[in-house]
Motif scaffolding. Structure first.
Motif, mmCIF file in Angstrom:
data_model
loop_
_atom_site.group_PDB
_atom_site.id
_atom_site.type_symbol
_atom_site.label_atom_id
_atom_site.label_comp_id
_atom_site.label_asym_id
_atom_site.label_seq_id
_atom_site.Cartn_x
_atom_site.Cartn_y
_atom_site.Cartn_z
ATOM 1 N N GLU A 187 0.845 -1.198 0.000
ATOM 2 C CA GLU A 187 0.000 0.000 0.000
ATOM 3 C C GLU A 187 0.880 1.247 0.000
ATOM 4 O OE1 GLU A 187 -3.700 1.924 2.625
ATOM 5 O OE2 GLU A 187 -2.717 0.058 3.259
ATOM 6 N N ASP A 188 0.436 2.252 -0.725
ATOM 7 C CA ASP A 188 1.180 3.510 -0.810
ATOM 8 C C ASP A 188 1.385 4.078 0.598
ATOM 9 O OD1 ASP A 188 1.902 6.294 -1.151
ATOM 10 O OD2 ASP A 188 1.161 6.162 -3.202
ATOM 11 N N ARG A 190 1.878 6.908 1.611
ATOM 12 C CA ARG A 190 1.214 8.192 1.873
ATOM 13 C C ARG A 190 -0.183 8.021 2.437
ATOM 14 N NH1 ARG A 190 2.564 10.581 -4.018
ATOM 15 N NH2 ARG A 190 1.992 8.419 -4.467
ATOM 16 N N ALA A 191 -0.736 6.818 2.303
ATOM 17 C CA ALA A 191 -2.070 6.554 2.847
ATOM 18 C C ALA A 191 -2.013 5.972 4.256
ATOM 19 C CB ALA A 191 -2.826 5.600 1.919
ATOM 20 N N LEU A 192 -0.811 5.811 4.800
ATOM 21 C CA LEU A 192 -0.645 5.122 6.075
ATOM 22 C C LEU A 192 -0.077 6.040 7.146
ATOM 23 C CD1 LEU A 192 1.029 1.833 4.787
ATOM 24 C CD2 LEU A 192 -1.362 2.134 5.423
ATOM 25 N N THR A 193 -0.384 5.721 8.374
ATOM 26 C CA THR A 193 0.290 6.308 9.529
ATOM 27 C C THR A 193 1.124 5.214 10.176
ATOM 28 O OG1 THR A 193 -1.497 7.884 9.931
ATOM 29 C CG2 THR A 193 -0.017 7.408 11.771
#
Length: 252
Positions: A187-188, A190-193
């Motif tokens: 998963e990219d 930038r979509a994760l914390t």
């Protein structure tokens, strides 16, 4: 510089160099960082101790008294395969492995652990240690046969091994925490914390993460990359990931 003084420095170096716990600190910046982060420095030698003391006064006055106390004259070319441009080298005690492992296992962790899966390039591993120290990561672990305390790794890390925990590991020895593995199919980012107690795993540029580590991962994560660009340098990937973990700069 007297021949007697040179001989004393060389004797002290050779006395400690035979220890399996002695770490070579190559150059002034490695010595400076090791002292700043509490290393037990056994001896420092220089072709021109006065020049090294002047360098400490200029660049690192916080450790200048320790440099003054430690540095002794010696002909470095007789002790080392190559002489650092700053004309100084030192030997320090390698940190206790059990203490480092305890720091990695301590919960809650306030910063991630970087895991390098079968890295091949000594300089890249040193650069990762330097990044981890700069970002305040809890530690850097490596899988495989590369020694993360190899002199070339310590040289590339500029002595910042002493600012974080650096060790070799196996899958069944990993510290606790969710495992985020960098993989092109993930998963990219930038979509994760990324949580503070994450284990951030990176493979080699050529082979990526190993199948067994991929199977062990809790999350697969990818970095944004322009099409037709094959890969990032290992240290670059670690820097991007740690920067993302650190989040935006605080507002002023």
């Amino acid at each position: 510089m007297s021949e007697q003084g040179i001989g004393e420095g060389a004797r002290a170096w050779r006395e400690w160099a035979g220890s399996d716990r002695a770490v070579v600190l190559d150059g002034f910046h490695a010595l400076k960082h090791a002292l700043r982060f509490g290393a037990e420095v056994l001896v420092a030698v220089a072709d021109d101790p006065g020049a090294v003391r002047a360098l400490a006064d200029e660049l690192a006055p916080d450790v200048a008294p320790e440099v003054e106390r430690l540095v002794r004259p010696a002909a470095l070319a007789e002790l080392l395969p190559r002489v650092h441009p700053t004309g100084v080298a030192a030997l320090a005690v390698r940190p206790d492995r059990a203490a480092g492992r305890a720091a990695l296992a301590r919960r809650p962790r306030t910063a991630p652990v970087v895991l390098l899966d079968n890295p091949r390039n000594l300089g890249n591993v040193g650069a990762v240690v330097r990044l981890a120290a700069g970002f305040g990561a809890t530690g850097v672990l490596t899988r495989g046969d590369l020694d993360p305390w190899h002199p070339n790794v310590v040289r590339a890390g500029a002595g910042l091994h002493y600012a974080t925990t650096v060790d070799r590991t196996e899958l069944d020895e990993l510290p606790p925490g969710p495992l985020y593995a960098l993989d092109p199919e993930g998963e990219d980012i930038r979509a994760l914390t990324l949580p503070d107690d994450a284990l951030l795993a990176f493979g080699s540029e050529r082979h990526g993460i190993s199948p067994e580590l991929r199977a062990r991962a809790d999350h697969l994560v990818s970095l944004p990359m322009r099409p037709q660009v094959s890969s990032y340098n290992l240290a670059t990937s670690v820097a991007m990931t740690l920067f993302h973990w650190g989040g935006p700069a605080p507002a002023h």
